[in-house]
Design a protein around this motif. Structure first.
Motif, short mmCIF file in Angstrom:
data_model
loop_
_atom_site.label_atom_id
_atom_site.label_comp_id
_atom_site.label_asym_id
_atom_site.label_seq_id
_atom_site.Cartn_x
_atom_site.Cartn_y
_atom_site.Cartn_z
N GLY A 53 9.90 2.99 -5.91
CA GLY A 53 8.73 3.80 -5.58
C GLY A 53 8.36 3.72 -4.11
N ARG A 54 8.13 4.89 -3.52
CA ARG A 54 7.81 4.96 -2.09
C ARG A 54 6.30 5.01 -1.84
N GLY A 55 5.50 4.79 -2.91
CA GLY A 55 4.04 4.85 -2.76
C GLY A 55 3.45 3.54 -2.28
N GLY A 56 4.27 2.49 -2.23
CA GLY A 56 3.76 1.23 -1.70
C GLY A 56 4.21 0.01 -2.49
N ALA A 57 4.34 0.16 -3.81
CA ALA A 57 4.62 -1.02 -4.62
C ALA A 57 6.12 -1.24 -4.84
N CYS A 83 2.28 13.70 -9.72
CA CYS A 83 2.72 13.32 -8.38
C CYS A 83 1.52 12.82 -7.60
N ASN A 84 1.61 11.60 -7.12
CA ASN A 84 0.54 11.00 -6.33
C ASN A 84 0.68 11.48 -4.88
N ALA A 85 -0.12 12.48 -4.55
CA ALA A 85 -0.11 13.05 -3.20
C ALA A 85 -1.47 12.83 -2.56
N ASP A 86 -2.04 11.66 -2.84
CA ASP A 86 -3.40 11.38 -2.37
C ASP A 86 -3.41 10.79 -0.96
N GLU A 87 -2.25 10.38 -0.48
CA GLU A 87 -2.08 9.82 0.87
C GLU A 87 -3.37 9.61 1.69
N MET A 88 -3.98 8.47 1.52
CA MET A 88 -5.17 8.13 2.31
C MET A 88 -5.06 6.75 2.94
N GLU A 89 -3.92 6.10 2.78
CA GLU A 89 -3.73 4.78 3.37
C GLU A 89 -3.72 4.94 4.89
N TYR A 172 -10.42 6.97 -1.32
CA TYR A 172 -9.15 6.24 -1.20
C TYR A 172 -8.68 5.68 -2.53
N ILE A 173 -9.63 5.20 -3.33
CA ILE A 173 -9.26 4.53 -4.57
C ILE A 173 -8.56 5.50 -5.54
N CYS A 174 -8.74 6.80 -5.36
CA CYS A 174 -8.03 7.78 -6.19
C CYS A 174 -6.52 7.59 -6.12
N GLY A 175 -6.03 6.95 -5.06
CA GLY A 175 -4.59 6.74 -4.94
C GLY A 175 -4.07 5.68 -5.89
N GLU A 176 -4.94 4.79 -6.33
CA GLU A 176 -4.54 3.77 -7.32
C GLU A 176 -4.29 4.52 -8.62
N GLU A 177 -3.14 4.27 -9.25
CA GLU A 177 -2.70 5.26 -10.24
C GLU A 177 -3.62 5.41 -11.45
N THR A 178 -4.29 4.35 -11.88
CA THR A 178 -5.17 4.54 -13.04
C THR A 178 -6.50 5.16 -12.63
N ILE A 209 3.59 9.52 -16.30
CA ILE A 209 4.24 8.86 -15.17
C ILE A 209 3.56 9.31 -13.89
N VAL A 210 3.20 8.33 -13.05
CA VAL A 210 2.67 8.64 -11.73
C VAL A 210 3.71 8.21 -10.70
N ASN A 211 4.15 9.14 -9.89
CA ASN A 211 5.10 8.84 -8.82
C ASN A 211 4.63 9.43 -7.50
N ASN A 212 4.98 8.73 -6.45
CA ASN A 212 4.67 9.17 -5.10
C ASN A 212 5.50 10.41 -4.70
N LEU A 394 -5.93 -3.78 -7.15
CA LEU A 394 -5.34 -4.39 -5.96
C LEU A 394 -6.01 -3.97 -4.65
N HIS A 395 -7.09 -3.20 -4.75
CA HIS A 395 -7.76 -2.76 -3.52
C HIS A 395 -8.22 -3.95 -2.68
N ALA A 396 -8.87 -4.90 -3.34
CA ALA A 396 -9.41 -6.05 -2.61
C ALA A 396 -8.28 -6.90 -2.02
C1 LIG Z 1 -5.98 1.03 -3.55
C2 LIG Z 1 -4.67 1.70 -3.80
C3 LIG Z 1 -4.40 2.93 -3.21
C4 LIG Z 1 -3.18 3.58 -3.43
N1 LIG Z 1 -2.96 4.80 -2.83
C5 LIG Z 1 -1.77 5.44 -3.05
C6 LIG Z 1 -1.51 6.72 -2.48
O1 LIG Z 1 -2.33 7.29 -1.76
N2 LIG Z 1 -0.32 7.31 -2.74
C7 LIG Z 1 0.62 6.72 -3.53
O2 LIG Z 1 1.67 7.30 -3.77
N3 LIG Z 1 0.40 5.51 -4.09
C8 LIG Z 1 -0.77 4.87 -3.88
N4 LIG Z 1 -0.99 3.64 -4.48
C9 LIG Z 1 0.05 3.11 -5.39
C10 LIG Z 1 -0.10 3.71 -6.78
O3 LIG Z 1 -1.02 2.93 -7.53
C11 LIG Z 1 1.21 3.74 -7.54
O4 LIG Z 1 1.79 2.49 -7.47
C12 LIG Z 1 2.20 4.74 -7.02
O5 LIG Z 1 1.62 6.03 -6.91
C13 LIG Z 1 3.39 4.80 -7.93
O6 LIG Z 1 4.35 5.68 -7.44
P1 LIG Z 1 5.79 5.18 -6.97
O7 LIG Z 1 6.28 4.24 -8.02
O8 LIG Z 1 6.59 6.42 -6.88
O9 LIG Z 1 5.60 4.50 -5.66
C14 LIG Z 1 -2.21 2.98 -4.25
C15 LIG Z 1 -2.47 1.73 -4.83
C16 LIG Z 1 -3.68 1.09 -4.60
C17 LIG Z 1 -3.92 -0.24 -5.24
#
Ligand SMILES: Cc1cc2nc3c(=O)[nH]c(=O)nc-3n(C[C@H](O)[C@H](O)[C@H](O)COP(=O)(O)O)c2cc1C
Ligand code: SF4
Ligand code: FES
Lengths: 438, 166
Positions: A53-57, A83-89, A172-178, A209-212, A394-396
């Motif tokens: 996953g390219r979203g961070g984890a 698709c997680n396209a919330d990009e706010m990091e 920003y928290i909208c990017g956390e998948e749940t 499924i949530v993917n970046n 995981l925000h904190a």
């Molecule tokens: C606070 C927080 C913010 C996040 N913001 C994003 C985001 O903007 N875009 C993103 O793809 N993943 C973000 N993530 C990671 C997602 O929770 C999730 O792991 C990811 O979308 C999974 O996609 P991937 O497996 O393709 O990386 C964030 C996680 C946390 C804890």
């Protein structure tokens, strides 16, 4: 075969339209996947390719897809691909580039992903401020519909897919998948308790499924060229290419698709052109605001999941922020904690109360009100707030990563502020811009 | 900005177009409440902001209480619960822009417009707000004016940039 599956069309066309996309072999992978491959074969292929996953984890994508119940086990009702396209990091600018320039690549990746998990409905959860991405995706979805690549009976395979864009109302928290799933359901974007994880129970309680964006954009080329080709693109154990970025006082800030595992120093010195004249690099946040600082001793490391983790940080989004020697590490830390405090969803106490407290203490130190013992206090309480398990999501923990590493690598700067009763990087008094009176 | 503090719920009608757009969202969602955010964004697009009266009207349409809608509205940055100017200026205050001088730029913007963050110019032309990273960190500092992303913003360009927005 291509060495730059994500950006080669962008390099050729600038903005890639549907004809450009198809002329370069676009939609052939989806056509083949839907007509000739079973969902199980696709999931195995993506596992075998070692796409992470390219979203961070960095979670293995094929493994995640494999968690989705198939057939009768899925029960009644739809499954969803989001698709997680919330990009706010802060410091991250890669997904916007892909969506604005080559939206069909994302659409094709989503068609294949949706087919693999058996989802009939897919959403792009799009950051509200990404107006240009929204326009590009809208137009591309329309064009793909017209050619029969979305909608009913795609490529005559019998597979139907309804692809929609959900514009986020912003947080920003909208990017956390749940949290994202709650936002998609029209609710406050509070993270959910896990388990159950989204592949078992996600949007509206259905397998999801949530993917970046970048993750999904890698899928078409894996189908087209195979798992081995994809693995071989990487220079290290991690597969594929990566969109790496650099921002800060470098000569050429920007974004480059490079083999996974390209050394940090090469990205900074060759691609970003090195530091601007008169500035020295002191540290980097390798993958966005929520990753630990790395310093000189780490710059020969490859930018991949394993090496950066071993150095105590995370590759995160792979877009690095460079801190030069004109920047005060204390004030930069204050800037970061302001962001994290503001963006806390407010659900749990250590995050809601602790992060503003940390911001305040950093502001005090920066503005000359620091006291002996403040550094230890930051370490102690930061450690408590950031410890996994003490907060609901995981925000904190992400907030504390750059702080604890700043305290480690730039400790002398924090000490100097306290000893001198002010910021050595400033000459005049501190003038901050705050919210006006309402 | 303030709604009259009267003891009854003001009645407001949504336009046919607003209702049609909201119903369109509801049509593809499992339940009507799921359209809450979309509905508020639709109304805001038409009226500039979301008033208490608008919330009441949306609540009637979706079968939700005003309190439930307000709890959602106040969570999100992009739902305005008070009127804003004709143009909304959002200045990135995140880390890459900060490194490239966003604090100084923000001060110059405030001076140029004569307002602080959270305020609207007396002529109702601009509302000024800070915003999180706009995803253009390689072209820092950045700001957003309505739907237009402006990159590499320099203080000396402000008059020309804002001049384009009547
Ligand atoms: C606070 C927080 C913010 C996040 N913001 C994003 C985001 O903007 N875009 C993103 O793809 N993943 C973000 N993530 C990671 C997602 O929770 C999730 O792991 C990811 O979308 C999974 O996609 P991937 O497996 O393709 O990386 C964030 C996680 C946390 C804890
Ligand atoms: S850690 Fe912060 S953002 Fe995450 S649930 Fe708790 S309060 Fe919300
Ligand atoms: S930090 Fe300002 S655009 Fe990313």
């Amino acid at each position: 075969m291509t060495q730059a599956p994500l950006t080669e069309r962008i390099d050729r066309h600038g903005h890639v339209g549907i004809d450009d996309y198809e002329a370069g072999g676009g939609y052939a992978a989806a056509r083949r996947a839907l007509r000739e491959m079973t969902p199980g074969e696709l999931i195995d292929l993506v596992k075998d390719a070692n796409l992470r996953g390219r979203g961070g984890a960095g979670f293995p994508t094929g493994v995640k897809w494999g968690f989705v119940p198939q057939g009768d086990a899925a029960g009644k009702g739809p499954k969803y691909l989001v698709c997680n396209a919330d990009e706010m990091e802060p410091g991250t600018f890669k997904d916007r580039y892909l969506m604005e320039r080559d939206p069909h690549l994302l659409i094709e990746g989503m068609i294949i992903g949706a087919y693999a998990i058996g989802a009939g409905v897919a959403y792009v959860f799009l950051r509200g401020e990404y107006f240009e991405s929204h326009r590009a995706l809208d137009a591309a979805i329309r064009d793909a519909h017209e050619r029969g690549y979305l909608g009913r009976d795609i490529f005559g395979s019998g597979f139907d897919l309804d692809l929609r864009i959900h514009g986020s109302a912003g947080r920003y928290i909208c990017g956390e998948e749940t949290a994202l799933l709650n936002a998609l359901e029209g609710k406050r974007a509070q993270p959910r308790l896990k388990p159950p994880f989204p592949p078992a129970s996600g949007a509206w309680g259905r397998p999801t499924i949530v993917n970046n964006v970048e993750t999904l954009c890698n899928v078409p080329a894996i189908v087209a060229h195979g798992a081995e080709w994809f693995r071989d693109l990487g220079l290290t154990d991690d597969a594929g290419t990566k969109l790496y970025g650099a921002s800060g006082r470098v000569k050429q800030p920007g974004l480059w698709e490079l083999p996974m595992g390209t050394p940090i120093r090469e990205i900074v010195e060759v691609h970003a052109g090195g530091m601007q004249d008169g500035y020295k690099l002191r540290g980097i946040l390798p993958g966005g605001a929520s990753t630990d600082f790395l310093v000189e001793q780490h710059f020969d490391l490859p930018m991949d999941y394993g090496a950066i983790a071993a150095a105590g940080s995370r590759m995160g989004t792979g877009t690095m922020i460079l801190m030069d020697d004109s920047v005060c590490p204390v004030d930069l830390s204050r800037n970061l904690q302001h962001f994290f405090a503001q963006e806390s969803c407010g659900f749990c106490t250590p995050c809601r109360e602790g992060l503003p407290w940390i911001e305040e203490l950093l502001t005090d130190i920066e503005e000359g009100r620091g006291r002996p013992g403040d550094i230890e206090l930051l370490e102690k309480h930061g450690g408590y707030i950031g410890a996994p398990g003490n907060t609901f999501c995981l925000h904190a923990a992400g907030a504390i990563e750059p702080l604890s590493s700043a305290l480690k690598y730039f400790r002398a700067d924090f000490e100097a502020h306290i000893e001198r009763g002010g910021c050595p990087y400033r000459t005049g008094p501190v003038k901050r811009v705050g919210m006006g009176t309402r | 900005m303030s709604e009259p503090a009267q003891g009854f719920e003001p009645i407001e009608q949504l336009s046919d177009e607003e209702v049609a757009l909201i119903e369109h969202e509801c049509a593809h969602l499992p339940d009507r409440q799921s359209a809450a955010i979309d509905a508020m964004m639709i109304v805001q697009k038409h009226r500039g902001w979301v008033s208490d009266a608008s919330l009441a009207a949306i609540g009637r349409l979706l079968g939700m209480s005003v309190a439930a809608l307000d709890a959602i509205a106040t969570f999100y940055n992009r739902i305005f619960r008070q009127p804003v100017g004709r143009h909304v200026v959002m200045v990135c205050d995140s880390v890459s822009c900060y490194i490239m001088g966003a604090d100084g730029l923000a001060r110059d913007i405030q001076k140029h417009l004569g307002i602080g963050y959270g305020e609207t110019t007396p002529d109702g032309r601009f509302t000024l707000l800070p915003i999180v990273c706009l995803g253009a960190c390689d072209k820092a500092p950045t700001m957003l004016v309505d739907e237009e992303l402006i990159e590499n913003v320099r203080s000396e360009d402000l008059a020309a940039v804002f001049g384009r927005f009547e």
